[in-house]
Design a protein around this motif. Structure first.
Motif, mmCIF file in Angstrom:
data_model
loop_
_atom_site.group_PDB
_atom_site.id
_atom_site.type_symbol
_atom_site.label_atom_id
_atom_site.label_comp_id
_atom_site.label_asym_id
_atom_site.label_seq_id
_atom_site.Cartn_x
_atom_site.Cartn_y
_atom_site.Cartn_z
ATOM 1 N N GLU A 1 -7.723 -0.725 -15.735
ATOM 2 C CA GLU A 1 -8.138 -1.765 -14.886
ATOM 3 C C GLU A 1 -6.806 -2.266 -13.903
ATOM 4 N N LYS A 2 -5.735 -1.826 -14.656
ATOM 5 C CA LYS A 2 -4.332 -2.110 -13.968
ATOM 6 C C LYS A 2 -3.288 -1.500 -14.837
ATOM 7 N N ILE A 3 -2.263 -1.402 -14.122
ATOM 8 C CA ILE A 3 -0.968 -0.805 -14.915
ATOM 9 C C ILE A 3 0.188 -1.638 -14.795
ATOM 10 N N SER A 4 0.857 -2.375 -15.284
ATOM 11 C CA SER A 4 1.799 -3.383 -15.123
ATOM 12 C C SER A 4 3.203 -2.901 -15.607
ATOM 13 N N TYR A 5 4.249 -3.066 -14.796
ATOM 14 C CA TYR A 5 5.662 -2.396 -14.978
ATOM 15 C C TYR A 5 6.523 -3.732 -15.185
ATOM 16 N N GLU A 6 7.255 -3.799 -16.213
ATOM 17 C CA GLU A 6 8.574 -4.825 -16.322
ATOM 18 C C GLU A 6 9.549 -4.146 -16.330
ATOM 19 N N ALA A 7 10.666 -4.319 -15.280
ATOM 20 C CA ALA A 7 11.969 -3.572 -15.209
ATOM 21 C C ALA A 7 13.125 -4.413 -15.372
ATOM 22 N N LYS A 8 14.221 -4.087 -15.994
ATOM 23 C CA LYS A 8 15.414 -4.644 -16.083
ATOM 24 C C LYS A 8 16.440 -3.911 -15.982
ATOM 25 N N ILE A 9 17.446 -4.223 -15.013
ATOM 26 C CA ILE A 9 18.423 -3.116 -14.957
ATOM 27 C C ILE A 9 19.596 -3.967 -15.463
ATOM 28 N N THR A 10 20.533 -3.412 -16.236
ATOM 29 C CA THR A 10 21.733 -4.138 -16.758
ATOM 30 C C THR A 10 22.872 -3.189 -16.695
ATOM 31 N N ALA A 11 24.280 -3.917 -16.706
ATOM 32 C CA ALA A 11 25.318 -2.989 -16.565
ATOM 33 C C ALA A 11 25.690 -2.120 -17.861
ATOM 34 N N SER A 12 25.994 -1.048 -17.505
ATOM 35 C CA SER A 12 26.552 -0.187 -18.870
ATOM 36 C C SER A 12 27.852 -0.300 -19.036
ATOM 37 N N LEU B 1 0.995 -1.254 0.118
ATOM 38 C CA LEU B 1 0.032 -0.012 0.001
ATOM 39 C C LEU B 1 0.904 1.072 0.132
ATOM 40 N N ILE B 2 0.993 2.062 -0.835
ATOM 41 C CA ILE B 2 1.393 3.428 -1.072
ATOM 42 C C ILE B 2 0.349 4.364 -0.792
ATOM 43 N N THR C 1 -4.036 6.806 -2.348
ATOM 44 C CA THR C 1 -3.466 5.786 -2.026
ATOM 45 C C THR C 1 -3.466 4.957 -3.212
ATOM 46 N N MET C 2 -2.503 3.741 -3.178
ATOM 47 C CA MET C 2 -2.785 2.669 -4.400
ATOM 48 C C MET C 2 -2.131 1.511 -3.743
ATOM 49 N N LYS C 3 -2.510 0.230 -4.491
ATOM 50 C CA LYS C 3 -1.851 -0.824 -4.159
ATOM 51 C C LYS C 3 -1.112 -1.491 -5.234
ATOM 52 N N TYR D 1 5.763 -5.454 -11.531
ATOM 53 C CA TYR D 1 4.784 -5.337 -10.526
ATOM 54 C C TYR D 1 3.696 -4.628 -11.275
ATOM 55 N N SER D 2 2.461 -4.758 -10.622
ATOM 56 C CA SER D 2 1.281 -4.025 -11.141
ATOM 57 C C SER D 2 0.469 -3.232 -10.128
ATOM 58 N N ILE D 3 0.159 -1.965 -10.664
ATOM 59 C CA ILE D 3 -0.743 -1.273 -9.813
ATOM 60 C C ILE D 3 -2.337 -1.983 -9.994
ATOM 61 N N ILE D 4 -2.812 -2.490 -8.905
ATOM 62 C CA ILE D 4 -4.025 -3.186 -8.913
ATOM 63 C C ILE D 4 -5.112 -2.612 -8.292
ATOM 64 N N LYS D 5 -4.880 -1.288 -7.508
ATOM 65 C CA LYS D 5 -5.916 -0.522 -6.859
ATOM 66 C C LYS D 5 -5.587 0.663 -6.629
ATOM 67 N N GLY D 6 -6.531 1.520 -6.617
ATOM 68 C CA GLY D 6 -6.169 3.037 -6.123
ATOM 69 C C GLY D 6 -7.093 4.179 -7.206
ATOM 70 N N ASP D 7 -6.996 5.224 -6.591
ATOM 71 C CA ASP D 7 -7.373 6.268 -7.433
ATOM 72 C C ASP D 7 -6.313 6.704 -8.527
ATOM 73 N N VAL D 8 -5.079 6.144 -8.481
ATOM 74 C CA VAL D 8 -4.277 6.259 -9.695
ATOM 75 C C VAL D 8 -4.898 5.743 -10.884
#
Length: 159
Positions: A97-108, A56-57, A67-69, A84-91
């Motif tokens: 319905e939801k917003i999903s994020y896929e993050a990958k961090i690599t070395a430069s 819960l943010i 707030t958002m979950k 991760y996905s934002i699954i609830k909240g006024d955002v």
């Protein structure tokens, strides 16, 4: 339901392992510290940080949101990926319905790191989302990343 997707990439001089730890593994503590004007708190409601964890943010007064979950979908510490996905909240409003994020961090090659992020906005029905909403989301994600980067550069012994 429709899906609108966009990719963005941010490069930083902060090394890969340090950036991943700050952005992913300790974000619950770090984000309210580096963005106190926006985020009041991050609380784990269920889970231990891995897949299935629900957070819960809570936003500060004056924010357009309260707030958002979000739910951790996947976490791979060896390959530095986090989904991760934002699954609830006024955002989400009445548009998503939801917003999903896929993050990958690599070395430069320069010794820093590169964060590659794919965001997927799942709309309710056949709602057209505007470029302004997508751009605003991208700017907020970039601002959060840059705030964490600034904190790490100012505090080289952190993490």
């Amino acid at each position: 339901m429709g899906v609108v997707s966009y990719d963005f990439e941010i490069t930083t001089p902060v090394p890969l392992a340090k950036m991943f730890k700050a952005v992913v593994l300790d974000s619950d503590n770090l984000i309210p510290k580096v963005l106190p004007q926006a985020i009041k708190s991050v609380e784990v409601l269920k889970g231990n940080g891995g897949p299935g964890t629900i957070k819960l943010i809570t936003f500060n007064e004056g924010s357009q949101y309260k707030t958002m979950k979000h739910k951790v979908e996947a976490l791979d510490k060896e390959n530095f990926t986090y989904n991760y996905s934002i699954i609830k909240g006024d955002v989400l409003g009445t548009t998503f319905e939801k917003i999903s994020y896929e993050a990958k961090i690599t070395a430069s090659p320069e010794g820093g790191s590169v964060c590659k992020n794919t965001s997927k906005y799942f709309t309710i029905g056949e709602v057209d989302t505007t470029e302004e909403k997508i751009k605003a989301g991208k700017e907020k994600a970039s601002a959060m990343f840059k705030a964490i980067e600034a904190y790490l550069l100012a505090n080289p012994d952190a993490y």
